[in-house]
Write a protein that holds these residues in place. Sequence first.
Motif, PDB file in Angstrom:
ATOM      1  N   ASP A 196       0.825  -1.198   0.000  1.00 19.65           N
ATOM      2  CA  ASP A 196       0.000   0.000   0.000  1.00 19.65           C
ATOM      3  C   ASP A 196       0.866   1.258   0.000  1.00 19.65           C
ATOM      4  O   ASP A 196       1.909   1.304   0.652  1.00 19.65           O
ATOM      5  CB  ASP A 196      -0.898   0.017   1.251  1.00 19.65           C
ATOM      6  CG  ASP A 196      -2.225  -0.674   0.976  1.00 19.65           C
ATOM      7  OD1 ASP A 196      -2.504  -0.952  -0.211  1.00 19.65           O
ATOM      8  OD2 ASP A 196      -2.959  -0.935   1.940  1.00 19.65           O
ATOM      9  N   ASP A 197       0.402   2.282  -0.718  1.00 18.11           N
ATOM     10  CA  ASP A 197       1.077   3.576  -0.803  1.00 18.11           C
ATOM     11  C   ASP A 197       2.436   3.483  -1.494  1.00 18.11           C
ATOM     12  O   ASP A 197       3.256   4.390  -1.386  1.00 18.11           O
ATOM     13  CB  ASP A 197       1.245   4.224   0.585  1.00 18.11           C
ATOM     14  CG  ASP A 197      -0.070   4.782   1.095  1.00 18.11           C
ATOM     15  OD1 ASP A 197      -1.003   4.919   0.271  1.00 18.11           O
ATOM     16  OD2 ASP A 197      -0.167   5.079   2.292  1.00 18.11           O
ATOM     17  N   GLU A 198       2.655   2.396  -2.220  1.00 19.15           N
ATOM     18  CA  GLU A 198       3.877   2.308  -3.018  1.00 19.15           C
ATOM     19  C   GLU A 198       3.539   2.536  -4.483  1.00 19.15           C
ATOM     20  O   GLU A 198       2.393   2.415  -4.903  1.00 19.15           O
ATOM     21  CB  GLU A 198       4.548   0.941  -2.850  1.00 19.15           C
ATOM     22  CG  GLU A 198       5.406   0.857  -1.583  1.00 19.15           C
ATOM     23  CD  GLU A 198       6.202  -0.432  -1.494  1.00 19.15           C
ATOM     24  OE1 GLU A 198       6.966  -0.540  -0.550  1.00 19.15           O
ATOM     25  OE2 GLU A 198       6.047  -1.327  -2.364  1.00 19.15           O
ATOM     26  N   VAL A 199       4.556   2.866  -5.252  1.00 25.50           N
ATOM     27  CA  VAL A 199       4.380   3.087  -6.687  1.00 25.50           C
ATOM     28  C   VAL A 199       5.571   2.474  -7.397  1.00 25.50           C
ATOM     29  O   VAL A 199       6.678   2.436  -6.862  1.00 25.50           O
ATOM     30  CB  VAL A 199       4.255   4.597  -7.011  1.00 25.50           C
ATOM     31  CG1 VAL A 199       5.426   5.387  -6.442  1.00 25.50           C
ATOM     32  CG2 VAL A 199       4.161   4.832  -8.509  1.00 25.50           C
ATOM     33  N   MET A 200       5.312   1.949  -8.608  1.00 22.55           N
ATOM     34  CA  MET A 200       6.435   1.497  -9.429  1.00 22.55           C
ATOM     35  C   MET A 200       6.252   1.967 -10.863  1.00 22.55           C
ATOM     36  O   MET A 200       5.136   2.127 -11.346  1.00 22.55           O
ATOM     37  CB  MET A 200       6.611  -0.028  -9.345  1.00 22.55           C
ATOM     38  CG  MET A 200       5.539  -0.869  -9.974  1.00 22.55           C
ATOM     39  SD  MET A 200       5.640  -2.583  -9.396  1.00 22.55           S
ATOM     40  CE  MET A 200       6.950  -3.191 -10.398  1.00 22.55           C
ATOM     41  N   GLY A 201       7.375   2.255 -11.500  1.00 25.98           N
ATOM     42  CA  GLY A 201       7.335   2.681 -12.894  1.00 25.98           C
ATOM     43  C   GLY A 201       7.506   1.493 -13.809  1.00 25.98           C
ATOM     44  O   GLY A 201       8.366   0.644 -13.579  1.00 25.98           O
TER      45      GLY A 201
ATOM     46  N   GLY B 111       4.965  18.911 -16.661  1.00 21.92           N
ATOM     47  CA  GLY B 111       6.324  18.975 -17.203  1.00 21.92           C
ATOM     48  C   GLY B 111       6.897  17.596 -17.398  1.00 21.92           C
ATOM     49  O   GLY B 111       6.171  16.599 -17.389  1.00 21.92           O
ATOM     50  N   ALA B 112       8.207  17.549 -17.546  1.00 19.47           N
ATOM     51  CA  ALA B 112       8.857  16.283 -17.872  1.00 19.47           C
ATOM     52  C   ALA B 112       9.280  15.544 -16.614  1.00 19.47           C
ATOM     53  O   ALA B 112      10.459  15.459 -16.297  1.00 19.47           O
ATOM     54  CB  ALA B 112      10.056  16.546 -18.769  1.00 19.47           C
ATOM     55  N   ALA B 113       8.316  15.032 -15.870  1.00 24.20           N
ATOM     56  CA  ALA B 113       8.642  14.286 -14.659  1.00 24.20           C
ATOM     57  C   ALA B 113       7.869  12.980 -14.630  1.00 24.20           C
ATOM     58  O   ALA B 113       6.745  12.902 -15.118  1.00 24.20           O
ATOM     59  CB  ALA B 113       8.295  15.109 -13.425  1.00 24.20           C
ATOM     60  N   ARG B 114       8.510  11.967 -14.047  1.00 23.29           N
ATOM     61  CA  ARG B 114       7.861  10.669 -13.879  1.00 23.29           C
ATOM     62  C   ARG B 114       7.094  10.667 -12.562  1.00 23.29           C
ATOM     63  O   ARG B 114       7.682  10.875 -11.499  1.00 23.29           O
ATOM     64  CB  ARG B 114       8.914   9.567 -13.843  1.00 23.29           C
ATOM     65  CG  ARG B 114       9.656   9.419 -15.141  1.00 23.29           C
ATOM     66  CD  ARG B 114       9.341   8.078 -15.788  1.00 23.29           C
ATOM     67  NE  ARG B 114       9.963   7.993 -17.101  1.00 23.29           N
ATOM     68  CZ  ARG B 114       9.325   8.244 -18.240  1.00 23.29           C
ATOM     69  NH1 ARG B 114       8.051   8.599 -18.240  1.00 23.29           N
ATOM     70  NH2 ARG B 114       9.952   8.144 -19.385  1.00 23.29           N
ATOM     71  N   LEU B 115       5.807  10.393 -12.634  1.00 20.59           N
ATOM     72  CA  LEU B 115       5.023  10.326 -11.401  1.00 20.59           C
ATOM     73  C   LEU B 115       5.468   9.145 -10.541  1.00 20.59           C
ATOM     74  O   LEU B 115       5.298   9.158  -9.325  1.00 20.59           O
ATOM     75  CB  LEU B 115       3.531  10.226 -11.728  1.00 20.59           C
ATOM     76  CG  LEU B 115       2.956  11.486 -12.380  1.00 20.59           C
ATOM     77  CD1 LEU B 115       1.500  11.272 -12.773  1.00 20.59           C
ATOM     78  CD2 LEU B 115       3.086  12.689 -11.452  1.00 20.59           C
ATOM     79  N   SER B 116       6.049   8.122 -11.179  1.00 19.79           N
ATOM     80  CA  SER B 116       6.526   6.973 -10.399  1.00 19.79           C
ATOM     81  C   SER B 116       7.735   7.344  -9.535  1.00 19.79           C
ATOM     82  O   SER B 116       8.110   6.595  -8.642  1.00 19.79           O
ATOM     83  CB  SER B 116       6.885   5.808 -11.324  1.00 19.79           C
ATOM     84  OG  SER B 116       7.869   6.203 -12.251  1.00 19.79           O
ATOM     85  N   ASP B 117       8.337   8.510  -9.769  1.00 19.46           N
ATOM     86  CA  ASP B 117       9.392   9.010  -8.881  1.00 19.46           C
ATOM     87  C   ASP B 117       8.804   9.890  -7.789  1.00 19.46           C
ATOM     88  O   ASP B 117       9.527  10.502  -7.003  1.00 19.46           O
ATOM     89  CB  ASP B 117      10.416   9.851  -9.668  1.00 19.46           C
ATOM     90  CG  ASP B 117      11.249   9.006 -10.612  1.00 19.46           C
ATOM     91  OD1 ASP B 117      11.413   7.803 -10.328  1.00 19.46           O
ATOM     92  OD2 ASP B 117      11.721   9.549 -11.632  1.00 19.46           O
ATOM     93  N   GLY B 118       7.482  10.002  -7.789  1.00 16.24           N
ATOM     94  CA  GLY B 118       6.832  10.931  -6.867  1.00 16.24           C
ATOM     95  C   GLY B 118       6.596  10.330  -5.500  1.00 16.24           C
ATOM     96  O   GLY B 118       7.024   9.218  -5.193  1.00 16.24           O
ATOM     97  N   PHE B 119       5.864  11.091  -4.722  1.00 12.68           N
ATOM     98  CA  PHE B 119       5.688  10.794  -3.307  1.00 12.68           C
ATOM     99  C   PHE B 119       4.203  10.547  -3.070  1.00 12.68           C
ATOM    100  O   PHE B 119       3.374  11.391  -3.401  1.00 12.68           O
ATOM    101  CB  PHE B 119       6.186  12.010  -2.531  1.00 12.68           C
ATOM    102  CG  PHE B 119       6.317  11.787  -1.075  1.00 12.68           C
ATOM    103  CD1 PHE B 119       7.457  11.186  -0.559  1.00 12.68           C
ATOM    104  CD2 PHE B 119       5.299  12.162  -0.211  1.00 12.68           C
ATOM    105  CE1 PHE B 119       7.585  10.976   0.796  1.00 12.68           C
ATOM    106  CE2 PHE B 119       5.425  11.953   1.146  1.00 12.68           C
ATOM    107  CZ  PHE B 119       6.563  11.361   1.656  1.00 12.68           C
ATOM    108  N   VAL B 120       3.874   9.385  -2.535  1.00 13.53           N
ATOM    109  CA  VAL B 120       2.463   9.024  -2.355  1.00 13.53           C
ATOM    110  C   VAL B 120       1.995   9.400  -0.954  1.00 13.53           C
ATOM    111  O   VAL B 120       2.631   9.047   0.040  1.00 13.53           O
ATOM    112  CB  VAL B 120       2.265   7.511  -2.586  1.00 13.53           C
ATOM    113  CG1 VAL B 120       0.827   7.111  -2.270  1.00 13.53           C
ATOM    114  CG2 VAL B 120       2.631   7.138  -4.015  1.00 13.53           C
TER     115      VAL B 120
END
Lengths: 420, 104
Positions: B15-20, B47-56
């Motif tokens: 839970d609350d994890e993300v993967m690209g 912009g040019a950012a990966r949401l999988s690098d984001g913070f949940v």
Amino acid sequence: MTAMPESEATYVVVGGGQAAAWIARTLRAEGFAGRLVLIGEEPHWPYERPALSKEFLRGTGSVEAITLLGAAQAGEAGIECWLGQRVTAVDRVARVVTTAGGRSVAYDTLFLATGGRARRLPGLDTVPAERVHTLRTLTESERLRGALGGAKHLLVLGGGWIGLEVAATARALGVAVTVVEAAPRLCARTMPPVVSGWLHALHEANGVRVLTGTGVAGVTGTADGIAVTLAGGGRLEADHLLLGIGIEPEVGLAAAMGLALDDGILVDAQGRTSDPRIFAAGDVARHPNAFAGASLRLESWANAQNQAIIAAKAATGGTAVYADIPWFWSDQYGVTVQMLGLPGLGTRAVARGTPEAGSGCWLMLDDTGIVAGAVAVNAARDLRVLRKLLEDGRAPLPDAWTDSATPVQRLPSRPNVGMD
Amino acid sequence: MTEWHDAAAADALSDDEVMGLSIAGVPVALFRQEGAFFALHDLCSHGAARLSDGFVENGCVECPLHQGLVDIRSGAPCSAPITEPVRSYPVRVVGDRIEIALNR
Ligand SMILES: Cc1cc2nc3c(=O)[nH]c(=O)nc-3n(C[C@H](O)[C@H](O)[C@H](O)COP(=O)(O)OP(=O)(O)OC[C@H]3O[C@@H](n4cnc5c(N)ncnc54)[C@H](O)[C@@H]3O)c2cc1C
Ligand code: FES
């Protein structure tokens, strides 16, 4: 405060930049139903500036990608935009705004989001104007890009963020670059020595000649470029000169109106000026900053956006205050640097990972052990978690900070107060 | 007809994890929220950012570049500077595998 219903009120936003656009958008999002007029001097629809020294300058960006409030959105939201028009007078008694072209509009609530203008150097009158550049607007970025296209050597005066980003972009375009900075180190106004040193090495590694502690005695035109005489003797020639020596807040209007000023327009935590009908936000405003425990005038993208949103909310009855911890980022040579708090006030740097090698974060502590800020190099996630901690008034234990095997959220922390 | 693509093992995320992921060449950010899976196009609409690098946090993903928030379940923008939705993709669990549909 306005006795009439809001739907009959007129709100006027002076300035066509990032803060102005967010004020206008937020007013509508908050349900303001009256007349909404945005007056901006530039011919362009409000846009975000960061790309002007990065991808837009390099030629890989577009106007569309940086536009914040376009014709369609403005039309849909009922935001009347008077573009290419400069406000020259505001009558606070009659509550009327007048433009250079003689157009006027009466306001119930006024917002000043006039930003800042790039500082020029005195005594440049004899230098061919097409060789000298400042970089604040889209028009100037296009002009500089055109100049870099045919240039072999760019001289950047000023080793701050704008100067360094332009240097990095010019290098990517194959142009030789010399950076001349009067202070003993780069970004000395905002950064601690460890970060200045890293930036210096980063630029040298990318082929930039960096001259710190070097004053300029004069600039002259040559047959096909410019020549700079250095204060300590010596002369540099280049095709073009970029002045990256900071901005002056655009306070002329506010001064003429008699608003309280102190290197910027003084506002409270909701963006209200000394006149309760008038708000200000963005680069032009100086606000009380809770994290710093002092008043600050910030020149950053995040401040322009978030302070503007709070001011617009306040003008529609909101109670939220602007309490963000200062945050800024810069991109150079594919490296993303993010800064939190006031790292320049720190005297002790504790590194997590290896920021100087391209991945890590410096925690900056002041003499009393308080975390003053941090600088992250390609380490957005660590900085994000640190921000949360600092927002809660806590800070990681400095000794634990170096343990990059443990996620920041699991590091032991303590209240962020002085140790003595 | 919906074409489902194999994406990951069902136990690959907490839970609350993300993967690209890259699915048929399309960048996808796969999230788990309260035991359920959600997929968004893995590119911020600002912009040019990966949401999988984001913070949940709180059902949203915060963009690593400028801190804009996107609703994980719908892709709707939740805070400035993000104003355009991010495309969301249907997800299903088949046995111990997660599958994602790109066309809809
Ligand atoms: C090249 C560049 C790169 C940057 N990069 C970054 C970055 O990487 N990260 C970051 O955090 N920040 C960055 N910034 C800073 C950020 O862009 C600014 O802090 C932000 O634009 C401030 O917004 P503002 O609305 O307050 O002012 P501005 O964007 O300057 O807008 C003010 C507007 O008001 C108009 N105006 C002024 N006076 C009048 C008048 N009398 N009548 C009508 N209109 C008027 C001006 O023409 C201007 O359009 C960068 C800035 C520049 C210039
Ligand atoms: S790129 Fe995602 S918020 Fe800007």
